[in-house]
Design a protein around this motif. Sequence first.
Motif, PDB file in Angstrom:
ATOM      1  N   ARG A  62       0.841  -1.213   0.000  1.00 29.62           N
ATOM      2  CA  ARG A  62       0.000   0.000   0.000  1.00 29.62           C
ATOM      3  C   ARG A  62       0.869   1.254   0.000  1.00 29.62           C
ATOM      4  O   ARG A  62       0.573   2.224  -0.698  1.00 29.62           O
ATOM      5  CB  ARG A  62      -0.930  -0.008   1.214  1.00 29.62           C
ATOM      6  CG  ARG A  62      -2.079  -0.962   1.083  1.00 29.62           C
ATOM      7  CD  ARG A  62      -3.033  -0.847   2.288  1.00 29.62           C
ATOM      8  NE  ARG A  62      -3.960  -1.955   2.261  1.00 29.62           N
ATOM      9  CZ  ARG A  62      -3.805  -3.088   2.959  1.00 29.62           C
ATOM     10  NH1 ARG A  62      -2.771  -3.237   3.767  1.00 29.62           N
ATOM     11  NH2 ARG A  62      -4.699  -4.052   2.865  1.00 29.62           N
ATOM     12  N   LYS A  96       0.949   4.142  -2.820  1.00 34.08           N
ATOM     13  CA  LYS A  96       0.752   5.564  -2.515  1.00 34.08           C
ATOM     14  C   LYS A  96       1.925   6.396  -3.031  1.00 34.08           C
ATOM     15  O   LYS A  96       1.724   7.501  -3.560  1.00 34.08           O
ATOM     16  CB  LYS A  96       0.585   5.772  -1.012  1.00 34.08           C
ATOM     17  CG  LYS A  96      -0.724   5.245  -0.472  1.00 34.08           C
ATOM     18  CD  LYS A  96      -0.776   5.423   1.033  1.00 34.08           C
ATOM     19  CE  LYS A  96      -1.991   4.781   1.639  1.00 34.08           C
ATOM     20  NZ  LYS A  96      -2.042   4.979   3.095  1.00 34.08           N
ATOM     21  N   ASP A 107      -6.207  14.078  -2.928  1.00 31.80           N
ATOM     22  CA  ASP A 107      -6.929  13.038  -2.197  1.00 31.80           C
ATOM     23  C   ASP A 107      -6.558  11.620  -2.639  1.00 31.80           C
ATOM     24  O   ASP A 107      -6.835  10.660  -1.913  1.00 31.80           O
ATOM     25  CB  ASP A 107      -8.441  13.220  -2.380  1.00 31.80           C
ATOM     26  CG  ASP A 107      -8.973  14.483  -1.733  1.00 31.80           C
ATOM     27  OD1 ASP A 107      -8.270  15.060  -0.869  1.00 31.80           O
ATOM     28  OD2 ASP A 107     -10.095  14.906  -2.089  1.00 31.80           O
ATOM     29  N   ALA A 151      -5.070   8.889  -0.338  1.00 29.57           N
ATOM     30  CA  ALA A 151      -5.898   8.545   0.820  1.00 29.57           C
ATOM     31  C   ALA A 151      -7.179   7.811   0.422  1.00 29.57           C
ATOM     32  O   ALA A 151      -8.046   7.584   1.267  1.00 29.57           O
ATOM     33  CB  ALA A 151      -6.249   9.811   1.596  1.00 29.57           C
ATOM     34  N   ASP A 152      -7.290   7.406  -0.840  1.00 30.38           N
ATOM     35  CA  ASP A 152      -8.490   6.726  -1.318  1.00 30.38           C
ATOM     36  C   ASP A 152      -8.786   5.503  -0.448  1.00 30.38           C
ATOM     37  O   ASP A 152      -7.892   4.702  -0.156  1.00 30.38           O
ATOM     38  CB  ASP A 152      -8.290   6.307  -2.773  1.00 30.38           C
ATOM     39  CG  ASP A 152      -9.561   5.786  -3.394  1.00 30.38           C
ATOM     40  OD1 ASP A 152      -9.921   4.631  -3.091  1.00 30.38           O
ATOM     41  OD2 ASP A 152     -10.194   6.521  -4.163  1.00 30.38           O
ATOM     42  N   SER A 153     -10.029   5.347  -0.036  1.00 25.69           N
ATOM     43  CA  SER A 153     -10.404   4.238   0.841  1.00 25.69           C
ATOM     44  C   SER A 153     -10.202   2.873   0.194  1.00 25.69           C
ATOM     45  O   SER A 153     -10.006   1.875   0.889  1.00 25.69           O
ATOM     46  CB  SER A 153     -11.859   4.393   1.290  1.00 25.69           C
ATOM     47  OG  SER A 153     -12.728   4.341   0.170  1.00 25.69           O
ATOM     48  N   GLY A 154     -10.236   2.805  -1.128  1.00 23.65           N
ATOM     49  CA  GLY A 154     -10.018   1.540  -1.824  1.00 23.65           C
ATOM     50  C   GLY A 154      -8.623   0.992  -1.624  1.00 23.65           C
ATOM     51  O   GLY A 154      -8.415  -0.226  -1.659  1.00 23.65           O
ATOM     52  N   ALA A 170      -6.816   1.238   1.205  1.00 23.03           N
ATOM     53  CA  ALA A 170      -6.805   0.581   2.512  1.00 23.03           C
ATOM     54  C   ALA A 170      -7.617  -0.704   2.505  1.00 23.03           C
ATOM     55  O   ALA A 170      -7.294  -1.653   3.217  1.00 23.03           O
ATOM     56  CB  ALA A 170      -7.338   1.531   3.573  1.00 23.03           C
ATOM     57  N   ALA A 171      -8.663  -0.755   1.683  1.00 29.23           N
ATOM     58  CA  ALA A 171      -9.536  -1.925   1.646  1.00 29.23           C
ATOM     59  C   ALA A 171      -8.981  -3.068   0.809  1.00 29.23           C
ATOM     60  O   ALA A 171      -9.437  -4.202   0.933  1.00 29.23           O
ATOM     61  CB  ALA A 171     -10.911  -1.516   1.111  1.00 29.23           C
ATOM     62  N   GLN A 193      -6.840   0.062  -7.992  1.00 29.92           N
ATOM     63  CA  GLN A 193      -7.151   1.357  -7.388  1.00 29.92           C
ATOM     64  C   GLN A 193      -6.453   2.528  -8.080  1.00 29.92           C
ATOM     65  O   GLN A 193      -6.583   3.672  -7.666  1.00 29.92           O
ATOM     66  CB  GLN A 193      -6.784   1.352  -5.897  1.00 29.92           C
ATOM     67  CG  GLN A 193      -7.580   0.371  -5.083  1.00 29.92           C
ATOM     68  CD  GLN A 193      -9.072   0.559  -5.244  1.00 29.92           C
ATOM     69  OE1 GLN A 193      -9.585   1.664  -5.119  1.00 29.92           O
ATOM     70  NE2 GLN A 193      -9.774  -0.518  -5.542  1.00 29.92           N
TER      71      GLN A 193
END
Length: 86
Positions: free
Chosen positions: A11, A15, A55, A58-61, A63-64, A74
Amino acid sequence: MGFGVDMAKAREIHKNNIRVARESKFAELDVEFTKALEAGTSTTDIAAKRQALRDAPADSGIAAASNTDELKSQWKTDILGSSPYS
């Protein structure tokens, strides 16, 4: 018994790839923004694109994502351009 992928590390790499890709996009938008200011036209769309770039890491996808394929999916080509994974 095989070795798994360290998803936390994956991750962070993802990023960082986003941060590298968006550098040139920010520069392009800076030029567009300056031109819009000089022409007296709206900068709202440009500001929204810049915010989307900010943003993106920091996309929630991100982390998921539970595996590397999900993580790679993603990558938002509409704002970041072509994926470094293809």
